[in-house]
Design an enzyme around this catalytic site. Structure first.
Site, PDB file in Angstrom:
ATOM      1  N   ALA A 281     -31.609  -0.043 -19.318  1.00 60.44           N
ATOM      2  CA  ALA A 281     -31.452  -1.473 -19.028  1.00 60.44           C
ATOM      3  C   ALA A 281     -30.274  -1.726 -18.105  1.00 60.44           C
ATOM      4  CB  ALA A 281     -31.313  -2.245 -20.331  1.00 60.44           C
ATOM      5  N   ARG A 282     -29.068  -1.788 -18.653  1.00 64.61           N
ATOM      6  CA  ARG A 282     -27.857  -2.018 -17.875  1.00 64.61           C
ATOM      7  C   ARG A 282     -26.730  -1.196 -18.485  1.00 64.61           C
ATOM      8  NH1 ARG A 282     -30.310  -3.385 -14.179  1.00 64.61           N
ATOM      9  NH2 ARG A 282     -30.231  -5.313 -12.956  1.00 64.61           N
TER      10      ARG A 282
ATOM     11  N   GLU B 120     -21.684   3.835 -11.345  1.00 65.01           N
ATOM     12  CA  GLU B 120     -22.838   4.402 -10.640  1.00 65.01           C
ATOM     13  C   GLU B 120     -22.477   4.728  -9.197  1.00 65.01           C
ATOM     14  OE1 GLU B 120     -26.405   2.081 -11.062  1.00 65.01           O
ATOM     15  OE2 GLU B 120     -26.339   2.150 -13.247  1.00 65.01           O
TER      16      GLU B 120
ATOM     17  N   HIS C 259     -30.910   5.665 -12.035  1.00 67.50           N
ATOM     18  CA  HIS C 259     -31.304   4.244 -11.994  1.00 67.50           C
ATOM     19  C   HIS C 259     -32.680   4.082 -11.331  1.00 67.50           C
ATOM     20  CE1 HIS C 259     -29.342   0.016 -12.176  1.00 67.50           C
ATOM     21  NE2 HIS C 259     -30.637  -0.078 -12.339  1.00 67.50           N
TER      22      HIS C 259
ATOM     23  N   ILE D 156     -39.970  -6.446 -20.763  1.00 74.50           N
ATOM     24  CA  ILE D 156     -40.005  -4.978 -20.840  1.00 74.50           C
ATOM     25  C   ILE D 156     -40.143  -4.534 -22.286  1.00 74.50           C
ATOM     26  CG2 ILE D 156     -38.692  -2.869 -20.406  1.00 74.50           C
ATOM     27  CD1 ILE D 156     -37.375  -4.385 -18.036  1.00 74.50           C
TER      28      ILE D 156
ATOM     29  N   ASP E 251     -33.193  -9.086 -31.580  1.00 76.07           N
ATOM     30  CA  ASP E 251     -33.078 -10.026 -30.471  1.00 76.07           C
ATOM     31  C   ASP E 251     -33.062 -11.426 -31.072  1.00 76.07           C
ATOM     32  OD1 ASP E 251     -33.507 -11.840 -28.343  1.00 76.07           O
ATOM     33  OD2 ASP E 251     -34.595 -10.336 -27.187  1.00 76.07           O
TER      34      ASP E 251
END
Length: 347
Positions: A258-259, A288, A307, A183, A202
């Site tokens: 993302a999360r 959520e 989401h 992504i 990263d």
């Protein structure tokens, strides 16, 4: 050969079966497709299981899955809850193909113990999620949802053109990407087309033309827009908290598609109130859905969606096709392209 297509209302069972037929599964003889449909996304996903075998982001019940798996050798699924109890109750099962980037709905240790190969589907929603992330940047920088809502409520906000209220451009902006998988790479490509400078944090990212690799603190100090794309793990949980937010330039925009676990949501209201955050775009949350008393519900500089980053029809078809391809490899005795557990990796 009995196959269970355990789908839901996004990746429907018929998509799995159609993709499996397209892979030539009928050549294995006696192909019998059974179906099971879970309630997601109408019903939220959540943890399923008991004791030491609880899986996350699953939909449906263990009992329904056990009944549907009776005699099945292979299951193609997105959200079905594969706990130790399910594996113990289904001795005929040999392989589970999960059409997600990470099979969090499968107890991988239990799958190994049962001798069941598990495959996953990395990159299935990369294009959708990347486009959505860039859309969230634009929506926040240019205050598009707020302007739309004001106009629909009968207010012509010409003052949004005033200098102090005007938005910001991506061209010439410095955008920091935290995580650089499938992504993140697409997001970087799109941002470069806009004329943005792209920083990447990263530890596993290779050097690449068009991006600058740096550490997280340096990225946060320099980026006017920060977008999270890391995978959630013990290493990345709570990666962005109060200390990290304080490093941002005043008025920075933070995007999380993302999360939820990557971000500490507690300090966000204060960061918005102080102006440290000039805008916040969220598609994922620590809880959520967010509760009715969520403090960010009324914040004008927040763009929030339920989401949806991966929700495209192309994603559903791509996910089913990847899972079906793994199932076909298994049946042919070939190595899995995307094994998720030790048994799958030995194919």
């Amino acid at each position: 050969m009995r196959v269970l297509a355990a789908g839901d209302h996004f990746v429907a069972p018929d998509l799995f079966l159609e993709a499996l037929r397209a892979e030539g599964a009928t050549e294995f003889g006696g192909f019998e497709g059974r179906t099971l449909t879970a309630g997601w996304p109408t019903d939220p996903f959540g943890p399923v299981g008991t004791g030491e075998s609880v899986v996350e982001e699953a939909s449906g019940s263990e009992d329904d899955l056990i009944d549907a798996l009776d005699g099945a050798r292979i299951c193609l699924t997105q959200m079905a809850p594969f706990t130790a109890r399910v594996f113990d109750a289904c001795p005929d099962l040999e392989m589970v193909a999960v059409c997600r980037g990470g099979p969090v709905n499968v107890d991988l240790a239990a799958a190994d113990a049962a001798g069941v190969a598990v495959a996953q589907a990395p990159g299935r929603n990369a294009a959708a999620a990347a486009e959505f992330a860039v859309g969230m940047m634009l929506a926040t920088l240019r205050r598009i949802p707020l302007a739309d809502g004001e106009l629909r409520d009968g207010r012509w906000r010409g003052d949004f053109y005033a200098y102090d209220e005007a938005g910001l451009e991506l061209e010439g902006a410095t955008v920091g990407l935290v995580g650089y998988g499938a992504i993140g790479r697409i997001v970087a490509r799109v941002l470069r087309a806009f004329g943005a400078t792209v920083l990447v944090s990263d530890p596993y990212a290779p050097a690449e033309e068009g991006i600058e690799l740096t550490d997280l603190d340096d990225l946060l100090r320099r980026a006017s827009v920060v977008s999270l794309h890391a995978r959630l793990s013990d290493e990345t949980r709570g990666l962005i908290g109060a200390r990290e937010l304080d490093l941002l330039p005043h008025g920075a925009v933070l995007v999380n598609t993302a999360r939820g676990g990557l971000l500490d949501y507690g300090p966000l209201p204060a960061a918005l109130e102080s102006g440290r955050l000039g805008g916040l775009a969220l598609d994922v949350y620590d809880v959520e859905p967010p509760p009715d008393d969520w403090p960010l519900h009324a914040a004008p500089n927040v763009v929030a969606t339920p989401h949806l980053a991966g929700a495209t029809r192309q994603t559903a078809h791509r996910a089913a096709a990847i899972a079906a391809g793994e199932a076909a490899r298994f049946l042919r005795g070939e190595a899995l392209a995307h094994p998720a557990n030790a048994v799958g990796g030995k194919r």
